[in-house]
Design a protein around this motif. Structure first.
Motif, PDB file in Angstrom:
ATOM      1  N   ARG A  40      42.631 -75.796  42.045  1.00  0.00           N
ATOM      2  CA  ARG A  40      43.777 -75.602  41.171  1.00  0.00           C
ATOM      3  C   ARG A  40      43.390 -75.347  39.730  1.00  0.00           C
ATOM      4  NH1 ARG A  40      46.318 -78.020  37.570  1.00  0.00           N
ATOM      5  NH2 ARG A  40      45.055 -79.885  37.831  1.00  0.00           N
ATOM      6  N   ARG A  41      42.433 -76.105  39.205  1.00  0.00           N
ATOM      7  CA  ARG A  41      42.070 -75.931  37.797  1.00  0.00           C
ATOM      8  C   ARG A  41      41.495 -74.545  37.531  1.00  0.00           C
ATOM      9  NH1 ARG A  41      38.415 -80.924  36.293  1.00  0.00           N
ATOM     10  NH2 ARG A  41      37.928 -80.815  38.517  1.00  0.00           N
ATOM     11  N   ALA A  44      44.836 -72.174  38.050  1.00  0.00           N
ATOM     12  CA  ALA A  44      46.065 -72.540  37.335  1.00  0.00           C
ATOM     13  C   ALA A  44      46.559 -71.398  36.451  1.00  0.00           C
ATOM     14  CB  ALA A  44      45.834 -73.790  36.501  1.00  0.00           C
ATOM     15  N   GLY A  45      47.856 -71.121  36.560  1.00  0.00           N
ATOM     16  CA  GLY A  45      48.478 -70.078  35.754  1.00  0.00           C
ATOM     17  C   GLY A  45      48.423 -68.703  36.381  1.00  0.00           C
ATOM     18  N   GLN A  46      47.668 -68.537  37.449  1.00  0.00           N
ATOM     19  CA  GLN A  46      47.533 -67.226  38.073  1.00  0.00           C
ATOM     20  C   GLN A  46      48.639 -66.970  39.088  1.00  0.00           C
ATOM     21  OE1 GLN A  46      43.621 -66.065  39.497  1.00  0.00           O
ATOM     22  NE2 GLN A  46      42.598 -67.532  38.136  1.00  0.00           N
ATOM     23  N   ASP A  47      48.985 -65.705  39.230  1.00  0.00           N
ATOM     24  CA  ASP A  47      49.930 -65.246  40.253  1.00  0.00           C
ATOM     25  C   ASP A  47      49.091 -64.717  41.411  1.00  0.00           C
ATOM     26  OD1 ASP A  47      51.780 -63.971  41.855  1.00  0.00           O
ATOM     27  OD2 ASP A  47      52.895 -63.115  40.186  1.00  0.00           O
ATOM     28  N   ILE A  71      52.825 -68.682  41.949  1.00  0.00           N
ATOM     29  CA  ILE A  71      52.198 -69.123  40.704  1.00  0.00           C
ATOM     30  C   ILE A  71      51.550 -70.478  40.937  1.00  0.00           C
ATOM     31  CG2 ILE A  71      52.551 -69.720  38.282  1.00  0.00           C
ATOM     32  CD1 ILE A  71      53.019 -66.783  38.860  1.00  0.00           C
ATOM     33  N   LEU A  73      50.399 -73.880  39.593  1.00  0.00           N
ATOM     34  CA  LEU A  73      50.907 -74.671  38.475  1.00  0.00           C
ATOM     35  C   LEU A  73      49.796 -75.349  37.693  1.00  0.00           C
ATOM     36  CD1 LEU A  73      53.927 -76.425  40.246  1.00  0.00           C
ATOM     37  CD2 LEU A  73      53.948 -74.307  38.914  1.00  0.00           C
ATOM     38  N   THR A  74      49.974 -75.410  36.384  1.00  0.00           N
ATOM     39  CA  THR A  74      49.116 -76.246  35.562  1.00  0.00           C
ATOM     40  C   THR A  74      49.543 -77.702  35.739  1.00  0.00           C
ATOM     41  OG1 THR A  74      50.564 -76.152  33.637  1.00  0.00           O
ATOM     42  CG2 THR A  74      48.942 -74.381  33.871  1.00  0.00           C
ATOM     43  N   THR A  76      50.600 -79.730  33.466  1.00  0.00           N
ATOM     44  CA  THR A  76      51.835 -79.927  32.700  1.00  0.00           C
ATOM     45  C   THR A  76      53.039 -79.394  33.458  1.00  0.00           C
ATOM     46  OG1 THR A  76      50.633 -79.782  30.602  1.00  0.00           O
ATOM     47  CG2 THR A  76      53.014 -79.415  30.526  1.00  0.00           C
ATOM     48  N   GLU A  77      52.891 -78.199  34.062  1.00  0.00           N
ATOM     49  CA  GLU A  77      53.988 -77.611  34.823  1.00  0.00           C
ATOM     50  C   GLU A  77      54.329 -78.454  36.048  1.00  0.00           C
ATOM     51  OE1 GLU A  77      53.392 -72.838  33.906  1.00  0.00           O
ATOM     52  OE2 GLU A  77      52.182 -73.818  35.462  1.00  0.00           O
ATOM     53  N   THR A 114      50.341 -83.307  40.633  1.00  0.00           N
ATOM     54  CA  THR A 114      49.614 -82.182  41.221  1.00  0.00           C
ATOM     55  C   THR A 114      49.291 -82.393  42.693  1.00  0.00           C
ATOM     56  OG1 THR A 114      47.586 -83.158  40.305  1.00  0.00           O
ATOM     57  CG2 THR A 114      48.601 -81.360  39.067  1.00  0.00           C
TER      58      THR A 114
END
Length: 318
Positions: A40-41, A44-47, A71, A73-74, A76-77, A114
């Motif tokens: 994930r890290r 993260a943020g990628q589509d 998407i 997720l980060t 935070t998201e 997460t």
């Protein structure tokens, strides 16, 4: 039987709600994929486009679904999404799902954000392969592709390379247990609390709009009479419209005609899976070929309404 995995030890996986159409936040379905979690890290943020695969009970590695656009997720998201799930009582319902199976609901309620959600996508971008499609190269999987990891694939679904998680690892505050224990996976159960929630929600919606609504009368999930037209509903919580129809149609025909009744009932398969173009073609074919008054009613958890195909105007025949 599977050993040593989270599912084997805890009797459920956080992916259980991936195809739960209730898990909507701002029009997106949200869910968790273990393989994404490990990377994930990095993602993260990628589509990304996702091909979902698993090993079936017969030991075959199979494609089970696709998400055309998701998407990652980060942190935070994910935290914000879980707050919204809690405010909508969806997180509490997930915990209740576990408790009905005699599993502590705290395992989901107290989990890291997460570990509850790590992707979001629009329902229209998700396709469930029914039946699952076995890969051609079965021997490669057991030797080359360990489970619960992310891989890049090409346009032919050929696996190319492992998406490696970051090398760093946080220090654990707990030592590993050293006592011997036997881990076994748990057989599937037919208990489905999501079905009950869906049935109850649709019943409430019908009761709000129509006075003559029956619940579980003569074993029929729901029935409603509008003027001289009687609609009977069979509710299914399956992940695809095709599977909902497969599971419901036999019951609806039995309720309407067994042993030799010729009741003029309108048959409604109700679920929360979105009808794809092929599903609509299938429903139209069944209606025209067998002269069935058959409909599919999709409950939209976001808009809180029933969407019918074919369209019913005030529950009149289309």
């Amino acid at each position: 039987m599977e050993k040593g995995s989270y599912v084997a030890e805890n009797r459920f996986g956080h992916e259980e709600w991936l195809f739960n159409h209730e898990c909507l936040v701002d029009g997106h379905r949200v869910g968790f994929i273990q393989a994404i979690s490990k990377s994930r890290r990095k993602l993260a943020g990628q589509d990304i486009e996702i091909l979902l695969y698993t090993k079936n009970p017969d030991g075959l590695w199979c494609k089970v679904g696709r998400i055309a656009s998701a998407i990652v997720l980060t942190e935070t998201e994910a935290t914000e999404v879980v707050k919204k799930l809690s405010n909508a009582n969806i997180l509490q319902a997930m915990g209740a799902d576990l408790e009905r199976l005699k599993i502590s609901g705290d395992k989901i309620r107290d989990a890291l954000a997460t570990n509850i959600v790590n992707i979001r996508f629009y329902p229209k971008d998700c396709e469930v392969l029914d039946p699952p499609e076995p890969f051609k190269e079965q021997k490669l999987f057991s030797k080359t592709y360990p489970r619960y990891l992310s891989y890049k694939v090409d346009s032919t679904d050929k696996f190319l390379e492992l998406i490696k998680p970051p090398a760093a690892r946080c220090s654990s505050t707990n030592q590993k247990k050293v006592d011997q224990r036997l881990r076994r996976s748990v057989p599937a159960t037919t208990q489905d609390p999501k079905h009950d929630r869906l049935q109850n929600t649709i019943h409430t919606l019908l009761k709000t709009n129509f006075p003559d609504v029956d619940y579980e009368k003569n074993w029929i999930d729901l029935s409603v009479k509008i003027e001289d037209i009687q609609f009977i509903f069979e509710v299914k919580a399956a992940s695809s419209v095709k599977r909902c129809i497969r599971e419901a149609l036999g019951q609806l025909l039995e309720y309407a005609h067994y042993p030799n009744h010729n009741e003029k009932l309108y048959l409604v398969v109700a679920g929360d899976a979105v009808a794809l173009p092929d599903d609509r073609l299938y429903i139209s074919f069944l209606r025209e070929t067998y002269n069935l008054k058959l409909y599919y009613a999709c409950y939209d958890w976001n808009d809180r309404k029933l969407n019918f195909y074919p369209l019913i105007n005030h529950f009149a025949d289309s």
